[in-house]
Design a protein around this motif. Structure first.
Motif, PDB file in Angstrom:
ATOM      1  N   GLN A   4      27.678 -28.407 -10.721  1.00 51.48           N
ATOM      2  CA  GLN A   4      27.245 -28.277  -9.103  1.00 51.48           C
ATOM      3  C   GLN A   4      28.162 -28.671  -8.431  1.00 51.48           C
ATOM      4  OE1 GLN A   4      24.081 -27.320  -8.478  1.00 51.48           O
ATOM      5  NE2 GLN A   4      23.933 -26.845 -10.554  1.00 51.48           N
ATOM      6  N   ILE A   5      29.252 -29.732  -8.797  1.00 50.20           N
ATOM      7  CA  ILE A   5      30.425 -30.040  -7.731  1.00 50.20           C
ATOM      8  C   ILE A   5      31.315 -28.735  -7.415  1.00 50.20           C
ATOM      9  CG2 ILE A   5      32.587 -31.408  -7.372  1.00 50.20           C
ATOM     10  CD1 ILE A   5      31.070 -33.604  -8.821  1.00 50.20           C
ATOM     11  N   GLU A   6      31.363 -27.954  -8.536  1.00 46.76           N
ATOM     12  CA  GLU A   6      32.201 -26.598  -8.566  1.00 46.76           C
ATOM     13  C   GLU A   6      31.649 -25.673  -7.524  1.00 46.76           C
ATOM     14  OE1 GLU A   6      35.455 -25.748  -9.901  1.00 46.76           O
ATOM     15  OE2 GLU A   6      35.470 -27.613  -9.415  1.00 46.76           O
ATOM     16  N   ILE A   7      30.283 -25.481  -7.704  1.00 48.54           N
ATOM     17  CA  ILE A   7      29.504 -24.731  -6.904  1.00 48.54           C
ATOM     18  C   ILE A   7      29.698 -25.003  -5.338  1.00 48.54           C
ATOM     19  CG2 ILE A   7      27.204 -23.782  -6.189  1.00 48.54           C
ATOM     20  CD1 ILE A   7      26.495 -23.732  -9.117  1.00 48.54           C
ATOM     21  N   LEU A   8      29.526 -26.215  -5.103  1.00 45.79           N
ATOM     22  CA  LEU A   8      29.660 -26.850  -3.815  1.00 45.79           C
ATOM     23  C   LEU A   8      31.033 -26.650  -3.395  1.00 45.79           C
ATOM     24  CD1 LEU A   8      28.621 -28.601  -1.415  1.00 45.79           C
ATOM     25  CD2 LEU A   8      29.591 -30.460  -2.647  1.00 45.79           C
ATOM     26  N   HIS A  10      33.063 -24.160  -4.188  1.00 41.93           N
ATOM     27  CA  HIS A  10      33.339 -22.700  -3.797  1.00 41.93           C
ATOM     28  C   HIS A  10      32.346 -22.476  -2.462  1.00 41.93           C
ATOM     29  CE1 HIS A  10      35.632 -21.618  -7.364  1.00 41.93           C
ATOM     30  NE2 HIS A  10      34.799 -22.136  -7.936  1.00 41.93           N
ATOM     31  N   TYR A  11      31.452 -22.973  -2.303  1.00 41.95           N
ATOM     32  CA  TYR A  11      30.556 -22.787  -1.154  1.00 41.95           C
ATOM     33  C   TYR A  11      31.262 -23.096   0.043  1.00 41.95           C
ATOM     34  CZ  TYR A  11      26.886 -23.898   2.371  1.00 41.95           C
ATOM     35  OH  TYR A  11      26.009 -24.006   3.367  1.00 41.95           O
ATOM     36  N   LEU A  12      31.948 -24.459   0.111  1.00 47.38           N
ATOM     37  CA  LEU A  12      32.483 -24.985   1.181  1.00 47.38           C
ATOM     38  C   LEU A  12      33.989 -24.161   1.387  1.00 47.38           C
ATOM     39  CD1 LEU A  12      32.260 -28.614   0.612  1.00 47.38           C
ATOM     40  CD2 LEU A  12      31.117 -27.413   2.220  1.00 47.38           C
ATOM     41  N   TYR A  13      34.664 -23.571   0.516  1.00 47.35           N
ATOM     42  CA  TYR A  13      35.481 -22.603   0.700  1.00 47.35           C
ATOM     43  C   TYR A  13      35.268 -21.738   1.414  1.00 47.35           C
ATOM     44  CZ  TYR A  13      39.523 -19.675  -0.499  1.00 47.35           C
ATOM     45  OH  TYR A  13      40.732 -18.777  -0.511  1.00 47.35           O
ATOM     46  N   ARG A 126      31.763 -19.548  -9.546  1.00 47.04           N
ATOM     47  CA  ARG A 126      32.336 -18.934  -8.503  1.00 47.04           C
ATOM     48  C   ARG A 126      31.440 -18.360  -7.788  1.00 47.04           C
ATOM     49  NH1 ARG A 126      36.305 -16.777 -10.426  1.00 47.04           N
ATOM     50  NH2 ARG A 126      38.047 -18.559 -10.103  1.00 47.04           N
ATOM     51  N   TRP A 127      30.774 -17.212  -8.547  1.00 50.64           N
ATOM     52  CA  TRP A 127      29.770 -16.202  -7.894  1.00 50.64           C
ATOM     53  C   TRP A 127      28.641 -17.008  -7.090  1.00 50.64           C
ATOM     54  CZ3 TRP A 127      24.431 -15.335  -8.697  1.00 50.64           C
ATOM     55  CH2 TRP A 127      23.872 -14.312  -8.000  1.00 50.64           C
ATOM     56  N   ALA A 128      28.138 -18.066  -7.697  1.00 47.12           N
ATOM     57  CA  ALA A 128      26.878 -18.735  -7.196  1.00 47.12           C
ATOM     58  C   ALA A 128      27.438 -19.517  -5.743  1.00 47.12           C
ATOM     59  CB  ALA A 128      26.362 -19.977  -8.184  1.00 47.12           C
ATOM     60  N   GLY A 129      28.611 -20.175  -5.503  1.00 48.48           N
ATOM     61  CA  GLY A 129      29.020 -20.473  -4.497  1.00 48.48           C
ATOM     62  C   GLY A 129      29.337 -19.345  -3.265  1.00 48.48           C
ATOM     63  N   SER A 159      22.230 -19.700 -11.964  1.00 46.86           N
ATOM     64  CA  SER A 159      23.507 -20.927 -11.453  1.00 46.86           C
ATOM     65  C   SER A 159      23.207 -21.367 -10.138  1.00 46.86           C
ATOM     66  CB  SER A 159      24.909 -20.145 -11.604  1.00 46.86           C
ATOM     67  OG  SER A 159      25.043 -19.679 -12.869  1.00 46.86           O
ATOM     68  N   VAL A 160      22.519 -20.455  -9.266  1.00 42.85           N
ATOM     69  CA  VAL A 160      22.287 -20.657  -7.970  1.00 42.85           C
ATOM     70  C   VAL A 160      21.576 -21.962  -7.753  1.00 42.85           C
ATOM     71  CG1 VAL A 160      21.324 -19.890  -5.420  1.00 42.85           C
ATOM     72  CG2 VAL A 160      22.782 -18.425  -7.136  1.00 42.85           C
ATOM     73  N   GLY A 161      20.405 -22.152  -8.823  1.00 41.88           N
ATOM     74  CA  GLY A 161      19.571 -23.276  -8.667  1.00 41.88           C
ATOM     75  C   GLY A 161      20.288 -24.643  -8.890  1.00 41.88           C
TER      76      GLY A 161
END
Length: 466
Positions: A4-8, A10-13, A126-129, A159-161
């Motif tokens: 979840q931290i990795e998704i966050l 990538h999202y922020l990036y 990465r895709w989810a973010g 992964s989005v969840g």
């Protein structure tokens, strides 16, 4: 928690830190990413061993990818093993298991031959973010529910969840009645599905049979026709219907805040093989996919480039539309005995403006019609009511089947439009057969289709694909 931290991250990036304000900066980023990616692939993919320059790679297609499945991927998974695993998941409708830590899935096989995709956990995260950065209506820490109508679920989508973002899968193979209560209970803020399913939901909403109020509606897996887009805007009460051009080969394009579809050139490199001034076939290099490298992969889709830059300011190429598959270019016998090719857009226009068949609305179908104006809505005396549900299919023997509920006058107008098109393009007028329209739930909707002999179907396409 680390995922979840990795998704966050990538999202922020992708949401806040990646700023590509010029085409020049975009190209520089692509060059850096491609070099780094090819260095990895050259050392880990058997078939691409030692190949470090993009121009050295052959243009690949589905046959090449599937024929060299084991030598191409970098995770040591064989084609037969992957196919057995993915087919079992489809049959049991259980898409959670992974094969040695890798998500395995099947493409929908529109062309008759299914592809197999492999996605690692890093790629999945990465895709989810990236997707959340593109389409989440609020902030990532705000509660959000996502309703997803598709043929198959996947670890990729799940992964989005998270605890705050709830992902709800709706199996399109099940009758819509079985989804109605759950859909209303969830009342998703984001609704995702293929246009045919979204149209059904919008129709139920207009009749008061379904009560939901999504903030974002995303069309996937099928070509979104302009007239269907307008119906969805009206049905859902939204100014923009988003599109994701997602397929086995990656997430290739997405809608911006202004409603324009852009190639996702921040994560993929697209070579354009032009068919005319603006139509092109994309050749894709995804510089983020390592488990199953997608390098110079020629899709079978026809994309139409938009003139001018979008007002959103993105340097990524803007698209007018996804026109359809190259396989669905209609082929006619020319008056000079050559083969005449006609793009799907010209075919759909012959039917689209037939209206309800009233004689006074026949538009340019009357005497002295200009063949250059075939299918032009400006020629209709009352263009308010156009055909909404239709399919046009060219059979192997060249006959044209028009599946549409038309009056006799409407049929005559369609015939006239085809005659004008034949005159303009110099081909022999084919036999045109009219049939009643019938929607087939669970199947991808194709408004324009050219049938081909079994075993000679073209390459799998990603047209608004899955």
């Amino acid at each position: 928690m680390p995922e979840q931290i990795e998704i966050l991250r990538h999202y922020l990036y992708y949401k806040y830190f990646l700023r590509l304000k010029s085409r020049k900066r975009l190209k520089r980023r692509q060059e850096r990413k491609i070099k780094k990616h090819l260095d990895f692939v050259a050392g880990h993919s058997q078939i691409y061993q030692g190949m470090r320059k993009l121009e050295d790679y052959p243009v690949a297609d589905k046959e090449f990818m599937m024929g060299h499945f084991h030598e191409l991927n970098t995770v040591g998974i064989g084609r037969a093993e992957a196919e057995r695993f993915a087919v079992k998941a489809e049959q049991e409708r259980d898409f959670a298991p992974k094969l040695r830590g890798i998500t395995v899935g099947l493409s929908s096989g529109t062309s008759g031959r299914r592809g197999i995709f492999l996605v690692s956990d890093k790629e999945r995260v990465r895709w989810a973010g990236y997707i959340l950065a593109k389409f989440l209506p609020g902030r990532i820490w705000d509660p959000c529910s996502i309703g997803f109508f598709m043929r198959a679920d996947s670890n990729l989508y799940q992964s989005v969840g998270s605890k705050r973002i709830r992902f709800h899968f709706f199996d399109i193979y099940e009758d819509f009645e079985s989804h109605r209560g759950r859909l209303e209970e969830i009342n998703p803020q984001v609704l995702v599905g293929q246009p045919s399913v979204l149209l059904e939901i919008a129709g139920e909403m207009e009749k008061g049979q379904v009560r939901i109020c999504p903030e974002v509606v995303i069309s996937v897996a099928e070509v979104l026709e302009k007239e269907d887009e307008e119906r969805l805007k009206k049905g859902f009460g939204l100014k923009i219907i988003h599109q994701v051009y997602q397929c086995t080969e990656g997430c290739l394009a997405a809608t911006c805040r202004c409603g324009t579809l852009h190639l996702n050139e921040d994560i993929v490199h697209i070579e354009r093989e032009y068919l005319d001034g603006r139509r092109f076939v994309p050749v894709v290099t995804d510089f983020e996919r390592r488990a199953q490298p997608i390098i110079r992969y020629r899709l079978n889709d026809i994309l139409v480039e938009r003139k001018g830059r979008c007002s959103c300011g993105s340097p990524c190429i803007a698209l007018e539309r996804i026109e359809g598959r190259e396989d669905d270019i209609f082929l006619f016998t020319g008056k000079d005995k050559t083969v005449k090719k006609v793009f799907p857009d010209f075919i759909r226009r012959c039917v689209l403006f037939a209206e309800d068949g009233e004689e006074e609305k026949a538009g340019n179908a009357g005497k002295g019609g200009n063949p250059k104006e075939a299918g032009n809505p400006k020629n209709l005396k009352n263009p308010g009511k156009t055909v909404s549900d239709y399919r046009v299919v060219q059979e192997e023997d060249g006959r044209i089947f028009v599946y549409c509920d038309l009056s006799e006058a409407g049929k005559q107008q369609v015939l006239k439009e085809f005659e004008l098109l034949a005159q303009d393009r110099g081909f022999m007028m084919p036999d045109v057969v009219f049939m009643r329209y019938q929607y087939e739930p669970g199947k991808k909707m194709k408004r324009v289709e050219r049938k081909q002999q079994t075993g000679k179907a073209g390459k799998e396409t990603g047209a608004a694909g899955e």
